[in-house]
Design an enzyme around this catalytic site. Sequence first.
Site, PDB file in Angstrom:
ATOM      1  N   THR A  26      -0.887 -15.515   0.472  1.00 27.25           N
ATOM      2  CA  THR A  26      -0.588 -16.798   1.103  1.00 27.25           C
ATOM      3  C   THR A  26      -0.562 -16.670   2.620  1.00 27.25           C
ATOM      4  OG1 THR A  26       1.059 -18.562   1.319  1.00 27.25           O
ATOM      5  CG2 THR A  26       1.921 -16.400   0.851  1.00 27.25           C
ATOM      6  N   GLY A  78       4.693   5.922  -5.010  1.00 27.55           N
ATOM      7  CA  GLY A  78       5.930   5.178  -4.832  1.00 27.55           C
ATOM      8  C   GLY A  78       6.191   4.820  -3.377  1.00 27.55           C
ATOM      9  N   ASP A 111      -5.821 -17.497   2.472  1.00 29.06           N
ATOM     10  CA  ASP A 111      -5.305 -18.722   1.873  1.00 29.06           C
ATOM     11  C   ASP A 111      -5.851 -19.900   2.672  1.00 29.06           C
ATOM     12  OD1 ASP A 111      -3.875 -20.626   0.530  1.00 29.06           O
ATOM     13  OD2 ASP A 111      -1.921 -20.079   1.373  1.00 29.06           O
ATOM     14  N   ASP A 145       7.485   5.548  -0.528  1.00 29.36           N
ATOM     15  CA  ASP A 145       8.063   6.764   0.064  1.00 29.36           C
ATOM     16  C   ASP A 145       7.556   7.024   1.479  1.00 29.36           C
ATOM     17  OD1 ASP A 145       5.442   7.449  -0.382  1.00 29.36           O
ATOM     18  OD2 ASP A 145       5.907   9.474  -1.088  1.00 29.36           O
ATOM     19  N   VAL A 186       1.020   4.108  -3.890  1.00 24.05           N
ATOM     20  CA  VAL A 186       0.598   5.521  -3.907  1.00 24.05           C
ATOM     21  C   VAL A 186       1.845   6.383  -3.827  1.00 24.05           C
ATOM     22  CG1 VAL A 186      -0.801   7.279  -2.791  1.00 24.05           C
ATOM     23  CG2 VAL A 186      -1.573   4.902  -2.785  1.00 24.05           C
ATOM     24  N   HIS A 207       0.824  -1.210   0.000  1.00 20.81           N
ATOM     25  CA  HIS A 207       0.000   0.000   0.000  1.00 20.81           C
ATOM     26  C   HIS A 207       0.859   1.261   0.000  1.00 20.81           C
ATOM     27  CE1 HIS A 207      -4.219  -1.536   0.503  1.00 20.81           C
ATOM     28  NE2 HIS A 207      -3.512  -2.641   0.610  1.00 20.81           N
ATOM     29  N   ASP A 208       2.039   1.176   0.587  1.00 24.09           N
ATOM     30  CA  ASP A 208       2.943   2.320   0.513  1.00 24.09           C
ATOM     31  C   ASP A 208       3.407   2.522  -0.928  1.00 24.09           C
ATOM     32  OD1 ASP A 208       4.599   4.445   1.161  1.00 24.09           O
ATOM     33  OD2 ASP A 208       6.285   3.158   1.728  1.00 24.09           O
ATOM     34  N   SER A 265      -3.992 -22.640   4.933  1.00 26.19           N
ATOM     35  CA  SER A 265      -2.556 -22.382   5.094  1.00 26.19           C
ATOM     36  C   SER A 265      -2.278 -20.887   5.300  1.00 26.19           C
ATOM     37  CB  SER A 265      -1.822 -22.905   3.852  1.00 26.19           C
ATOM     38  OG  SER A 265      -0.475 -22.540   3.852  1.00 26.19           O
TER      39      SER A 265
END
Length: 321
Positions: free
Chosen positions: A185, A66, A236, A68, A64, A60-61, A239
């Site tokens: 996963t 890059g 997942d 940063d 948006v 998520h960083d 697992s």
Amino acid sequence: MVPLLILIFSCLIGVSQGQLRVSFYANSCPNAETIVRRVVSEAAASDENTAPVLLRLHFHDCFVQGCDGSILINNGLESDERLAFGHQGVRGFDIIDRAKTQLEAVCPGTVSCADIVALAARDAVVLTNGPLYEVPTGRRDGVVSNISLADNMPDITDSIDILKAKFSEKGLSEKDLVLLSAAHTIGTTACFFMTDRLYNFNAGGGSDTSINPEFLPELKATCPQNGDANARLPIDRGSGQTFDNQILQNIRSGFAVLQSDASLYEDAATKNVVDSYFELFNPFLGPSFEADFASAMVKMGETGVLTGSEGQIRRVCSSFN
Ligand code: HEM
Ligand SMILES: *[C@@H]1O[C@H](CO)[C@@H](O)[C@H](O)[C@H]1NC(C)=O
């Protein structure tokens, strides 16, 4: 002549990777990676959600503006990026803050918050038995936090074409889309993200027919219509706490939990990528899911990074200097 060409070539690669490099802090803060790793494992020891939360935070960083650290900013304003709908449920800020506090104590003003996020994501993968990979560092922290810049986050209801386009915009291929989605996963989702898929798929009042009929009643029992939208289930199935390729197997057999994961099997190109990890002779001759995942993570981690004298090194990850 040949060595010179190689040198030039590797310089070009260096530039195209945004000048990040492995062990960027080797001299300026030799214990940087060790400190992050310790803080992450301590957090993981007391909360099993730590690893998935930190892996998701990096994604998520990066998506948006890059990688940063813009998502970390908490100015208490309605315009703070972290409040964006597309960042719903993103957590782990406290862990990044804790690592930053310890890093400031030993090497003030040196290690960026964006790098802490990238390193923590790697440590999260390792802690859940995933591949150990080196993280190029040297990211600088951004100086903009704007909620509207997160309008375009990939969404579970995006069609496979839109998902491909959103990844392509970040320089990530169809293969990267599959591999990075396989981050699912580990971790859990809120039933909130399942409601439409189970009870009003494509606004048609039914459920997604790509869900295996064996799996549908199980999902409905976990996330009943008008039940608790905050109840959580592993993404997942079977697992959810271990990094492995079960998520890809689940996608192949109609046991994907998230709609966006299921859609990876509805497109010829992404389906081929999923299937490539299960070819008959895969263990000997085929591609390695773990190695390919690690490469995709490194690539995602280079998205739009600030380097050199761009941006700043925040003293506190939740606010600009
Ligand atoms: C392809 C587009 C993607 C979509 C639409 C998507 C969507 C979601 C959603 C809806 C959740 C559940 C959130 C919650 O209820 O807390 C989730 C969880 C998660 N996502 Fe993704 N995701 C995508 C790609 C990625 C990528 C690229 C990564 C990392 C490389 C990632 C890592 C994770 C992890 C680790 C979790 C579990 C978080 C937890 O347990 O708290 N996702 N994702
Ligand atoms: C956020 O970005 C949008 C679109 O680029 C712009 O119109 C708006 O002024 C920005 N808001 C802030 C608070 O910077």
